[in-house]
Design an enzyme around this catalytic site. Structure first.
Site, PDB file in Angstrom:
ATOM      1  NE  ARG A   1      23.171 -31.463   4.342  1.00 44.39           N
ATOM      2  CZ  ARG A   1      22.204 -31.328   5.234  1.00 44.39           C
ATOM      3  NH1 ARG A   1      22.363 -30.510   6.276  1.00 44.39           N
ATOM      4  NH2 ARG A   1      21.087 -31.985   5.114  1.00 44.39           N
TER       5      ARG A   1
ATOM      6  NE  ARG B   1      17.114 -32.310   2.879  1.00 45.62           N
ATOM      7  CZ  ARG B   1      18.054 -31.394   2.596  1.00 45.62           C
ATOM      8  NH1 ARG B   1      18.471 -31.223   1.349  1.00 45.62           N
ATOM      9  NH2 ARG B   1      18.550 -30.651   3.540  1.00 45.62           N
TER      10      ARG B   1
ATOM     11  NE  ARG C   1      22.860 -26.767   3.926  1.00 47.27           N
ATOM     12  CZ  ARG C   1      21.890 -27.279   4.693  1.00 47.27           C
ATOM     13  NH1 ARG C   1      21.499 -26.649   5.796  1.00 47.27           N
ATOM     14  NH2 ARG C   1      21.290 -28.396   4.340  1.00 47.27           N
TER      15      ARG C   1
ATOM     16  CE  LYS D   1      16.293 -28.008  11.265  1.00 52.96           C
ATOM     17  NZ  LYS D   1      15.996 -27.735   9.842  1.00 52.96           N
TER      18      LYS D   1
ATOM     19  NE  ARG E   1      14.137 -34.458   9.238  1.00 51.21           N
ATOM     20  CZ  ARG E   1      15.329 -33.936   9.435  1.00 51.21           C
ATOM     21  NH1 ARG E   1      15.925 -34.044  10.583  1.00 51.21           N
ATOM     22  NH2 ARG E   1      15.924 -33.248   8.482  1.00 51.21           N
TER      23      ARG E   1
HETATM   24  P1  AMP Z   1      19.333 -32.583   8.310  1.00 51.88           P
HETATM   25  O1  AMP Z   1      20.815 -32.429   8.471  1.00 51.88           O
HETATM   26  O2  AMP Z   1      18.587 -32.378   9.603  1.00 51.88           O
HETATM   27  O3  AMP Z   1      18.783 -31.779   7.181  1.00 51.88           O
HETATM   28  O4  AMP Z   1      19.084 -34.114   7.938  1.00 51.88           O
HETATM   29  C1  AMP Z   1      19.586 -34.664   6.732  1.00 51.88           C
HETATM   30  C2  AMP Z   1      18.942 -36.022   6.466  1.00 51.88           C
HETATM   31  O5  AMP Z   1      19.248 -36.916   7.551  1.00 51.88           O
HETATM   32  C3  AMP Z   1      17.428 -36.009   6.391  1.00 51.88           C
HETATM   33  O6  AMP Z   1      16.952 -35.650   5.089  1.00 51.88           O
HETATM   34  C4  AMP Z   1      17.111 -37.465   6.755  1.00 51.88           C
HETATM   35  O7  AMP Z   1      17.372 -38.326   5.659  1.00 51.88           O
HETATM   36  C5  AMP Z   1      18.138 -37.760   7.833  1.00 51.88           C
HETATM   37  N1  AMP Z   1      17.646 -37.452   9.185  1.00 51.88           N
HETATM   38  C6  AMP Z   1      18.094 -36.483  10.044  1.00 51.88           C
HETATM   39  N2  AMP Z   1      17.403 -36.475  11.198  1.00 51.88           N
HETATM   40  C7  AMP Z   1      16.475 -37.476  11.064  1.00 51.88           C
HETATM   41  C8  AMP Z   1      15.444 -37.964  11.908  1.00 51.88           C
HETATM   42  N3  AMP Z   1      15.181 -37.408  13.104  1.00 51.88           N
HETATM   43  N4  AMP Z   1      14.697 -38.997  11.446  1.00 51.88           N
HETATM   44  C9  AMP Z   1      14.920 -39.571  10.248  1.00 51.88           C
HETATM   45  N5  AMP Z   1      15.868 -39.144   9.394  1.00 51.88           N
HETATM   46  C10 AMP Z   1      16.643 -38.103   9.789  1.00 51.88           C
END
Ligand code: AMP
Length: 207
Positions: free
Chosen positions: A153, A164, A122, A13, A88
Site C-alpha cells: 500500500r 496515521r 504488509r 482489523k 474514525r
Molecule cells: P485503512 O485501510 O482503514 O487503513 O484506511 C486507509 C486510508 O483511507 C486512511 O488513512 C484514510 O486516508 C482513508 N480512510 C479510510 N476510512 C476513512 C474514514 N472513515 N474517514 C476518512 N478517511 C478514511
C-alpha cells in the site's frame, strides 16, 4: 449483527474480519478498501480521496459516508455487516448513529512498535484482499489464495504510518470512549491473530 472493528492502523482489523465474516455470514465493509477501489477505478470520489490517503490524512467525511451508504444498501448487507475503518471520529459516529444501530464495537489494542514492524512488512492482494506479511517467509510475490501479485500500500511507509497512528490517538480514541459509555465495547488485548480471534469469538458467544 452489526459490528465495528476499531484499532490503530495495523492492529489486525482486516485479519480478524476474515474468520468473523465466515462465521457470521455477513460481509466486511472496509472504507479503506472502498476508497482504494475508487482510486483504482479512477472515479470522482477516488480522485478526490487519493491525495488525503497518500499523506495519511482523513478523507472528507461526506465523501466516505456517501460511498459507505451505497455499499450498505447492497443485498448482502441486509442481515448485518462488519465495519472496518468507519467511524474514525465523533463526526462520523453521529452520522452512523443517524443511519443505523450498532450491536458491538471490537477494539483491538496494540502499540506503535508492533504496528511499524507489521505494516512495513504488509503486502496486500489487490484482487482478493488477502493480507500477507514478509515476516512469515515463503512466497512474498504471489498471493497465497489466488496467485495475483501482491502490492505494498502506498501509505505503508514509516512517515505515513506514524501520522496515521497519531491521528488514531487524537480522533479515533474518543470514538472508543463514546461506545464504552454505551457498554458496547469488546476489548481485545493481543497482537497474536489466533488469540485475537479467540477473544473476539468468546466475547460474541460464537464459538
Ligand atoms: P485503512 O485501510 O482503514 O487503513 O484506511 C486507509 C486510508 O483511507 C486512511 O488513512 C484514510 O486516508 C482513508 N480512510 C479510510 N476510512 C476513512 C474514514 N472513515 N474517514 C476518512 N478517511 C478514511
Amino acid at each position: 449483527m452489526k459490528l465495528i472493528l476499531i484499532g490503530a492502523p495495523g492492529a489486525g482489523k482486516g485479519t480478524l474480519s476474515v474468520p468473523l465474516k465466515e462465521k457470521l455470514g455477513i460481509p466486511t465493509i472496509s472504507t479503506g478498501d472502498l476508497l482504494r477501489d475508487a482510486i483504482a477505478n479512477q472515479t470522482e470520489e477516488g480522485i478526490q480521496a487519493k491525495s488525503f490517503m497518500d499523506r495519511g490524512a482523513l478523507v472528507p467525511t461526506e465523501v466516505v459516508f456517501e460511498m459507505l451508504k451505497k455499499r450498505l444498501q447492497e443485498p448482502d448487507a441486509k442481515n448485518g455487516y462488519i465495519l472496518d475503518g468507519f467511524p474514525r471520529n465523533l463526526e462520523q459516529v453521529k452520522l452512523l448513529e443517524s443511519y443505523t444501530d450498532i450491536d458491538y464495537v471490537i477494539d483491538i489494542e496494540i502499540g506503535l512498535d508492533v504496528i511499524l514492524e507489521r505494516l512495513l512488512g504488509r503486502r496486500v492482494c489487490p484482487k482478493c484482499k488477502y493480507i500477507y506479511n514478509t515476516s512469515w517467509g515463503g512466497d512474498s510475490v504471489h498471493c497465497a489464495k489466488c496467485g495475483a501479485e501482491y502490492i505494498t500500500r502506498s501509505d505503508d511507509n514509516e512517515e505515513t504510518i506514524t501520522k496515521r497512528y497519531n491521528l488514531f490517538v487524537e480522533e479515533t480514541e474518543p470514538v472508543i470512549d463514546h461506545y464504552k459509555k454505551l457498554g458496547k465495547v469488546i476489548e481485545i488485548k493481543s497482537s497474536e491473530s489466533e488469540e485475537v480471534k479467540k477473544q473476539a469469538f468468546d466475547a460474541l458467544g460464537i464459538n
